[in-house]
Structures are given as structure tokens and as C-alpha cells.
Design a protein around this motif. Structure first.
Motif, PDB file in Angstrom:
ATOM      1  N   CYS A 149      -1.747  11.033  -5.870  1.00  0.00           N
ATOM      2  CA  CYS A 149      -2.880  11.691  -5.206  1.00  0.00           C
ATOM      3  C   CYS A 149      -3.668  10.695  -4.359  1.00  0.00           C
ATOM      4  CB  CYS A 149      -3.785  12.344  -6.260  1.00  0.00           C
ATOM      5  SG  CYS A 149      -5.190  13.237  -5.554  1.00  0.00           S
ATOM      6  N   GLY A 150      -3.893   9.495  -4.875  1.00  0.00           N
ATOM      7  CA  GLY A 150      -4.629   8.493  -4.116  1.00  0.00           C
ATOM      8  C   GLY A 150      -3.936   8.136  -2.813  1.00  0.00           C
ATOM      9  N   ARG A 151      -2.603   8.026  -2.858  1.00  0.00           N
ATOM     10  CA  ARG A 151      -1.875   7.674  -1.636  1.00  0.00           C
ATOM     11  C   ARG A 151      -1.865   8.825  -0.636  1.00  0.00           C
ATOM     12  NH1 ARG A 151       3.526   6.572  -2.685  1.00  0.00           N
ATOM     13  NH2 ARG A 151       3.441   7.214  -4.859  1.00  0.00           N
ATOM     14  N   LEU A 152      -1.869  10.061  -1.120  1.00  0.00           N
ATOM     15  CA  LEU A 152      -1.979  11.212  -0.218  1.00  0.00           C
ATOM     16  C   LEU A 152      -3.335  11.218   0.486  1.00  0.00           C
ATOM     17  CD1 LEU A 152      -0.386  13.980  -2.467  1.00  0.00           C
ATOM     18  CD2 LEU A 152       0.570  13.110  -0.327  1.00  0.00           C
ATOM     19  N   ILE A 153      -4.389  10.972  -0.280  1.00  0.00           N
ATOM     20  CA  ILE A 153      -5.725  10.929   0.315  1.00  0.00           C
ATOM     21  C   ILE A 153      -5.847   9.746   1.271  1.00  0.00           C
ATOM     22  CG2 ILE A 153      -8.178  10.612  -0.199  1.00  0.00           C
ATOM     23  CD1 ILE A 153      -7.725  12.174  -2.784  1.00  0.00           C
TER      24      ILE A 153
ATOM     25  N   VAL B 155      -2.594  -5.013  -5.887  1.00  0.00           N
ATOM     26  CA  VAL B 155      -2.815  -4.820  -7.318  1.00  0.00           C
ATOM     27  C   VAL B 155      -3.729  -3.624  -7.555  1.00  0.00           C
ATOM     28  CG1 VAL B 155      -3.846  -5.832  -9.392  1.00  0.00           C
ATOM     29  CG2 VAL B 155      -2.414  -7.228  -7.911  1.00  0.00           C
ATOM     30  N   ALA B 156      -4.801  -3.508  -6.761  1.00  0.00           N
ATOM     31  CA  ALA B 156      -5.732  -2.392  -6.919  1.00  0.00           C
ATOM     32  C   ALA B 156      -5.054  -1.058  -6.665  1.00  0.00           C
ATOM     33  CB  ALA B 156      -6.920  -2.573  -5.966  1.00  0.00           C
ATOM     34  N   ALA B 157      -4.076  -1.036  -5.744  1.00  0.00           N
ATOM     35  CA  ALA B 157      -3.362   0.202  -5.417  1.00  0.00           C
ATOM     36  C   ALA B 157      -2.209   0.487  -6.361  1.00  0.00           C
ATOM     37  CB  ALA B 157      -2.835   0.127  -3.981  1.00  0.00           C
ATOM     38  N   GLY B 158      -1.886  -0.455  -7.256  1.00  0.00           N
ATOM     39  CA  GLY B 158      -0.792  -0.243  -8.190  1.00  0.00           C
ATOM     40  C   GLY B 158       0.582  -0.496  -7.603  1.00  0.00           C
ATOM     41  N   VAL B 159       0.638  -1.149  -6.446  1.00  0.00           N
ATOM     42  CA  VAL B 159       1.936  -1.458  -5.835  1.00  0.00           C
ATOM     43  C   VAL B 159       2.641  -2.554  -6.622  1.00  0.00           C
ATOM     44  CG1 VAL B 159       3.063  -2.337  -3.751  1.00  0.00           C
ATOM     45  CG2 VAL B 159       1.168  -0.714  -3.567  1.00  0.00           C
ATOM     46  N   ILE B 160       1.893  -3.580  -7.005  1.00  0.00           N
ATOM     47  CA  ILE B 160       2.396  -4.642  -7.867  1.00  0.00           C
ATOM     48  C   ILE B 160       1.378  -4.836  -8.989  1.00  0.00           C
ATOM     49  CG2 ILE B 160       3.709  -5.827  -6.063  1.00  0.00           C
ATOM     50  CD1 ILE B 160       1.403  -7.790  -5.758  1.00  0.00           C
TER      51      ILE B 160
ATOM     52  N   LEU C  12     -11.907  -2.944  -2.374  1.00  0.00           N
ATOM     53  CA  LEU C  12     -11.851  -3.985  -3.395  1.00  0.00           C
ATOM     54  C   LEU C  12     -13.251  -4.181  -3.945  1.00  0.00           C
ATOM     55  CD1 LEU C  12      -9.480  -6.585  -1.748  1.00  0.00           C
ATOM     56  CD2 LEU C  12      -8.932  -4.718  -3.299  1.00  0.00           C
ATOM     57  N   ARG C  13     -13.563  -3.414  -4.965  1.00  0.00           N
ATOM     58  CA  ARG C  13     -14.891  -3.488  -5.561  1.00  0.00           C
ATOM     59  C   ARG C  13     -14.760  -3.852  -7.029  1.00  0.00           C
ATOM     60  NH1 ARG C  13     -17.045   2.199  -3.082  1.00  0.00           N
ATOM     61  NH2 ARG C  13     -17.528   1.468  -1.000  1.00  0.00           N
TER      62      ARG C  13
ATOM     63  N   GLY D 186       1.560   1.762   5.354  1.00  0.00           N
ATOM     64  CA  GLY D 186       0.104   1.854   5.435  1.00  0.00           C
ATOM     65  C   GLY D 186      -0.598   2.158   4.138  1.00  0.00           C
ATOM     66  N   ASP D 187       0.089   2.027   2.993  1.00  0.00           N
ATOM     67  CA  ASP D 187      -0.545   2.352   1.720  1.00  0.00           C
ATOM     68  C   ASP D 187      -1.659   1.374   1.354  1.00  0.00           C
ATOM     69  OD1 ASP D 187       0.919   4.593   1.289  1.00  0.00           O
ATOM     70  OD2 ASP D 187       2.376   3.687  -0.071  1.00  0.00           O
TER      71      ASP D 187
END
Length: 328
Positions: free
Chosen positions: A133-137, A182-187, A244-245, A237-238
Motif C-alpha cells: 500500500c505504501g508503494r502504491l501511494i 531501510v525505511a522503505a523496507g527494500v533492504i 526520514l523522520r 522510483g520507490d
């Protein structure tokens, strides 16, 4: 319902369509059986949205539900596209508010682009990756920001001076790219540590492998897989808008010390950015991804998240936990 009663705002119109869709009797229902944490019954989609917003609902359950929603939207037609937009509406409205901050143009155009980008990404998003859902938004956000920036550029009065313009701070030092990944969960944090140590800090793969107690070939393969995911995320573009908070710490939270160490590392990275020139940073990012020839393109992609309007830069502040100085 007459056309005169239909909302003029794209987001309000999407919400109205969702409300009508879920009114009984409706053929659109979500089978919660087989999903841990959901009732074992056919759920109204508006009730499903409420369940996904509960703090007790795990990230794994949310991703599992969103995989099913995307499959249904692709397979079962427009009703499930409306359902997907409706379930994501709280997140879409939050992003729409961020886009509208300080904007004096027509926000309806931005909202329309936001929904269009979200729906377009439904067709192509990788369901094997987390944070669906986050990546769709995020995709909708990028589409809206692109339209907003294009409208802003059309209104600019350009000076006669020519030449390169330095990017607005903070531009993307490799440490910040890793932090957003890391914040996006990619790695994960360990993969980011491995990449940072071997690509940015001069540590060899053999030295890291020795500290971890694994074979160098295993560490090398681990790094390769992480870098492939990182490169793919940048290419699509993900990572273009991942705030980054610092996370809010709770009393007795065992991660507080790690968060503090992470924030110090991000601060140090920004200070190094101030002393480095753009050419050195392009080489660093190219080295990080193993694609020296395409480093400029990759870095340009990453600039988009941080060189927009002032409100965007404030919304994209730094401080996400996940990166430490050395691999554990």
C-alpha cells in the motif's frame, strides 16, 4: 444520484464511489478466512479498511490483504479498483494534504494525478515485495508532484544567467539513500551495514565476513542480492519520497539507543555532504550500485525527492533508524 450532487473533488468523488460500492446489497466483499488477525467471514470492504488501520493489525497481515486486493483489482474489474482506492483513502488524503501545503494552484488537479498514479501502479507493482500500500501511494505522490512541479516551472521567470545550479541541501549522500531504503523496507539494517562498510568505508568483504563468522562468498552473495533490490527500487522510483523522520520512542523502548546512534550517523553524513563536491558523490553512488556508468542517472532520480518546493524538503526530513556504523 444526479450529476449536480456528485462531488467535484477527485478524492471526494472516489470516496463517494467507494461508499456506494459497499452499500448492501453488494457483490464486493473480502473473504477474511485464512488471514491471521481477520474475522473468519466475508467482510464488507469498509470494515476491512477499519481493521487494517488498527494498530494491532500486523504489517504482514496488511501486506497479505493488499496482495489480494491488487490481484482482485487486476482480475475482477473496476469495482475492485474502486475498492482498492477506497481502502487506501486515509493514506491518499494524508499525502494530498502534504501536497497542498503552500500550494496556491488548483488542488483538484493534484488530487486527480494522485489517484491516477495510484491506479496505474496497481497494474505493475511487484507483489513479492513488502509495503504494498505504501508503494502504491508513493506512486500516486510521484505523479502528483511531477504535475505540480511542471505547473510551477511554467510560471517561473528565468534569469539570463546560464550554468549549472547546485542542488538544494540535503542532496543524496549514499548514506541517505541507504537510510531511505531501510525505511522503505527494500533492504534491512544489516544489509545496509554490509553495503556501507564494503562500498563506502573501505572494508573488504573478507573482513566483514570474518566478523560475521560466515564465508566471504556468502557475504558477497548477500550483498549482491541486496544491491540488486536497491538498484531496482531506485530505478522504479520507490525511494523517490520516503520521509526520514525519527520514530517516536515509547517508555522502555529497547531501540532508543539504536535510534540515537542512527540519527548521529545521518547527521555525520549530512556534514560530509557539505564538504564533498557533486562529482565525488556521483562516483560514490555509482560505486554503491556497481553501475559507475549510470551513476548520474541514478543520482538524478534520487534528487527528485529532495529538491522540490520548501514544504517538500521539510516533509522529507532525515532521521529514520536502521543504519549503524558497522555490521553487527
Amino acid at each position: 444520484m444526479s450529476a449536480s450532487n456528485w462531488p467535484s473533488s477527485p478524492l471526494d468523488a472516489a470516496q463517494r464511489a467507494f461508499t456506494l460500492l459497499v452499500q448492501p446489497p453488494t457483490h464486493v466483499g473480502f473473504d477474511g478466512r485464512g488471514f491471521d488477525g481477520l474475522p473468519d467471514e466475508i467482510l464488507p470492504v469498509d470494515q476491512l479498511r477499519d481493521l487494517l488501520l488498527w494498530p494491532a493489525t500486523s504489517v504482514e497481515v496488511r501486506d497479505a490483504v493488499w496482495r489480494e486486493l491488487v490481484v482482485r483489482a487486476r482480475r475482477d474489474g473496476p469495482a475492485w479498483v474502486v475498492a482498492a482506492v477506497g481502502v487506501a483513502m486515509p493514506g491518499l488524503r494524508r499525502v494530498a494534504g502534504m501536497l497542498a501545503a503552500g500550494w496556491r494552484g488548483d488542488t483538484d488537479d493534484l488530487d486527480s494525478e494522485l489517484i491516477t498514479g495510484f491506479v496505474a501502479r496497481l497494474k505493475t507493482i511487484d507483489l513479492d515485495e513488502p509495503r504494498i500500500c505504501g508503494r502504491l501511494i508513493d506512486a500516486g505522490l510521484r505523479a502528483a508532484r511531477k504535475a505540480r512541479d511542471a505547473d510551477s516551472d511554467a510560471q517561473l521567470i528565468h534569469a539570463e544567467a546560464t550554468g549549472p545550479i547546485a542542488p538544494i541541501h540535503p542532496w543524496d549522500h549514499p548514506d541517505l539513500v541507504l537510510a531511505r531504503a531501510v525505511a522503505a523496507g527494500v533492504i534491512d539494517a544489516e544489509e545496509a551495514n554490509l553495503i556501507a562498510a564494503t562500498r563506502l568505508e573501505g572494508t573488504t568483504v573478507a573482513q566483514v565476513a570474518d566478523k560475521l563468522g560466515i564465508a566471504p562468498s556468502t557475504a558477497s552473495a548477500w550483498r549482491l542480492r541486496a544491491e540488486r533490490r536497491l538498484a531496482e527500487a531506485i530505478a522504479v522510483g520507490d525511494l523517490a519520497f520516503v520521509p526520514l523522520r525519527p520514530r517516536r520512542s515509547r517508555p522502555g523502548d529497547a531501540t532508543q539507543q539504536r535510534v540515537a546512534a542512527t540519527q548521529q550517523r545521518i547527521l555525520s553524513a549530512q556534514q560530509r555532504v557539505g564538504a564533498a563536491d557533486a562529482t565525488q558523490q556521483r562516483r560514490a553512488v555509482g560505486s554503491l550500485l556497481g553501475r559507475a556508468a549510470a551513476a548520474g542517472v541514478v543520482l538524478a532520480t534520487q534528487h527528485q525527492a529532495l529538491v522540490g518546493k520548501t514544504s517538500d524538503r521539510e516533509a522529507a526530513g532525515v532521521g529514520a533508524p536502521g543504519i549503524e556504523a558497522r555490521p553487527a
